[in-house]
Design a protein around this motif. Sequence first.
Motif, short mmCIF file in Angstrom:
data_model
loop_
_atom_site.label_atom_id
_atom_site.label_comp_id
_atom_site.label_asym_id
_atom_site.label_seq_id
_atom_site.Cartn_x
_atom_site.Cartn_y
_atom_site.Cartn_z
N ALA A 1 0.71 -1.24 0.03
CA ALA A 1 0.10 -0.15 -0.03
C ALA A 1 0.84 1.18 -0.08
CB ALA A 1 -1.05 -0.05 1.03
N HIS A 2 1.90 1.34 0.85
CA HIS A 2 2.83 2.51 1.01
C HIS A 2 3.61 2.52 -0.27
CE1 HIS A 2 2.18 3.83 4.87
NE2 HIS A 2 2.09 2.66 5.56
N LEU A 3 3.93 1.56 -0.97
CA LEU A 3 4.66 1.48 -2.32
C LEU A 3 4.03 2.22 -3.53
CD1 LEU A 3 6.65 -1.81 -2.20
CD2 LEU A 3 7.60 0.54 -1.94
N ILE A 4 2.55 1.85 -3.42
CA ILE A 4 1.61 2.14 -4.22
C ILE A 4 1.34 3.83 -4.28
CG2 ILE A 4 -0.79 2.16 -5.38
CD1 ILE A 4 -0.13 -0.98 -5.18
N VAL A 5 1.11 4.03 -2.80
CA VAL A 5 0.81 5.68 -2.73
C VAL A 5 2.01 6.39 -3.15
CG1 VAL A 5 0.86 7.19 -0.84
CG2 VAL A 5 -0.93 5.22 -0.75
N GLU A 6 3.30 5.92 -2.93
CA GLU A 6 4.62 6.51 -3.50
C GLU A 6 4.58 6.75 -4.82
OE1 GLU A 6 6.63 8.51 -1.75
OE2 GLU A 6 5.31 7.97 -0.10
N MET A 7 4.27 5.64 -5.55
CA MET A 7 4.11 5.79 -7.01
C MET A 7 2.92 6.89 -7.50
SD MET A 7 2.67 2.64 -9.52
CE MET A 7 1.17 2.84 -8.77
N LEU A 8 1.84 6.93 -6.81
CA LEU A 8 0.79 7.72 -7.31
C LEU A 8 1.50 9.19 -6.67
CD1 LEU A 8 -2.23 5.84 -6.04
CD2 LEU A 8 -1.62 6.10 -8.04
N LEU A 9 2.00 9.42 -5.82
CA LEU A 9 2.38 10.76 -5.41
C LEU A 9 3.42 11.31 -6.47
CD1 LEU A 9 2.65 10.27 -1.37
CD2 LEU A 9 0.93 11.76 -2.71
N THR A 10 4.30 10.35 -6.78
CA THR A 10 5.36 10.57 -7.67
C THR A 10 4.60 10.99 -9.13
OG1 THR A 10 7.02 8.94 -6.66
CG2 THR A 10 7.56 9.75 -8.93
N SER A 11 3.64 10.37 -9.40
CA SER A 11 2.89 10.86 -10.72
C SER A 11 2.30 11.85 -10.61
CB SER A 11 2.09 9.58 -11.03
OG SER A 11 3.28 8.55 -11.15
N GLY A 12 1.92 12.62 -9.43
CA GLY A 12 1.31 13.66 -9.19
C GLY A 12 -0.24 13.68 -8.81
N ILE A 13 -0.38 12.38 -8.12
CA ILE A 13 -1.87 12.10 -7.85
C ILE A 13 -1.73 11.95 -6.28
CG2 ILE A 13 -3.47 10.41 -7.78
CD1 ILE A 13 -2.60 9.53 -10.56
N SER A 14 -2.60 13.09 -5.69
CA SER A 14 -2.66 12.87 -4.16
C SER A 14 -3.05 11.65 -3.64
CB SER A 14 -3.53 14.13 -3.66
OG SER A 14 -2.66 15.24 -3.83
N ALA A 15 -2.48 10.87 -2.94
CA ALA A 15 -3.16 9.52 -2.31
C ALA A 15 -2.60 9.40 -0.73
CB ALA A 15 -2.54 8.49 -3.23
N HIS A 16 -3.52 8.62 -0.14
CA HIS A 16 -3.23 8.36 1.30
C HIS A 16 -3.50 6.73 1.38
CE1 HIS A 16 -3.02 8.94 5.51
NE2 HIS A 16 -4.12 8.35 5.67
N THR A 17 -2.80 6.01 2.39
CA THR A 17 -3.07 4.78 2.81
C THR A 17 -3.67 4.76 4.29
OG1 THR A 17 -2.24 2.39 2.66
CG2 THR A 17 -0.80 4.11 3.42
N VAL A 18 -4.60 3.52 4.48
CA VAL A 18 -4.84 3.53 5.82
C VAL A 18 -4.32 1.89 6.17
CG1 VAL A 18 -6.72 3.43 7.33
CG2 VAL A 18 -6.85 5.01 5.69
N GLU A 19 -3.42 1.79 6.71
CA GLU A 19 -2.94 0.59 6.94
C GLU A 19 -3.78 -0.17 8.07
OE1 GLU A 19 0.77 0.97 9.05
OE2 GLU A 19 1.88 1.84 7.66
N ASP A 20 -3.77 -1.41 7.79
CA ASP A 20 -4.48 -2.29 8.71
C ASP A 20 -3.69 -2.80 9.68
OD1 ASP A 20 -6.21 -4.57 9.76
OD2 ASP A 20 -6.87 -5.35 7.82
N GLN A 21 -3.79 -2.53 10.84
CA GLN A 21 -2.85 -2.91 11.87
C GLN A 21 -3.53 -4.09 12.85
OE1 GLN A 21 0.30 -2.47 12.00
NE2 GLN A 21 0.39 -0.77 10.67
N SER A 22 -4.74 -4.45 12.55
CA SER A 22 -5.38 -5.38 13.19
C SER A 22 -4.93 -6.60 13.35
CB SER A 22 -7.02 -5.61 12.52
OG SER A 22 -7.52 -6.71 13.20
N GLY A 23 -5.03 -7.38 14.41
CA GLY A 23 -4.58 -8.58 14.48
C GLY A 23 -5.46 -9.70 14.31
N VAL A 24 -6.72 -9.32 13.98
CA VAL A 24 -7.84 -10.35 13.65
C VAL A 24 -7.66 -11.12 12.61
CG1 VAL A 24 -10.15 -10.18 13.00
CG2 VAL A 24 -9.42 -8.60 14.44
N SER A 25 -6.80 -10.73 11.77
CA SER A 25 -6.89 -11.70 10.49
C SER A 25 -5.47 -12.45 10.39
CB SER A 25 -6.84 -10.96 8.98
OG SER A 25 -5.80 -10.09 9.13
N LEU A 26 -4.85 -12.32 11.47
CA LEU A 26 -3.28 -13.26 11.60
C LEU A 26 -3.70 -14.29 12.08
CD1 LEU A 26 -1.13 -10.26 13.07
CD2 LEU A 26 -1.66 -10.84 10.60
N TRP A 27 -3.12 -15.59 11.29
CA TRP A 27 -2.91 -16.68 11.78
C TRP A 27 -1.52 -17.36 11.31
CZ3 TRP A 27 -4.67 -21.17 8.40
CH2 TRP A 27 -4.54 -21.00 7.03
#
Length: 138
Positions: free
Chosen positions: A18-44
């Motif tokens: 997600a962060h890599l894609i946001v950086e790619m978009l920002l470099t291309s002049g598109i304002s972008a933001h990511t919301v990380e998923d820090q939840s442990g709910v989906s971990l196994w």
Amino acid sequence: MDFQKPVIVYTAATNLEAHLIVEMLLTSGISAHTVEDQSGVSLWAFGTISQFHKPNIWVDESTAQQAADLIRDFEEQRKARNTPVDGAGEIQVSCEDCGKTTSFPSSLDGTTQVCQHCGAYVDVGELGWDEDFGEPED
């Protein structure tokens, strides 16, 4: 980043992607933001459970189509790089650290990979930016 009408344009597989894609978009002049998923709910034990781990990428609705086009190109390049080409050979790389040779598929030409013997980073094939930086080493 002030979005007039924020929309989710992509759901990445990982927070890092997600962060890599946001950086790619920002470099291309598109304002972008990511919301990380820090939840442990989906971990196994084997990673994350699909449909739970959703690091989303947000853009303004006015730039959503342009962002989607760039992300589509990114995914096509990744798919092409990860798909072996029939008849394409392998690239033999000699590790500078251990001296052993490792074979990589030609689809990885121009990338940096890990030596299978010692774990050091090795350059596969020709990297196009070698001549662009600084003074040549003696």
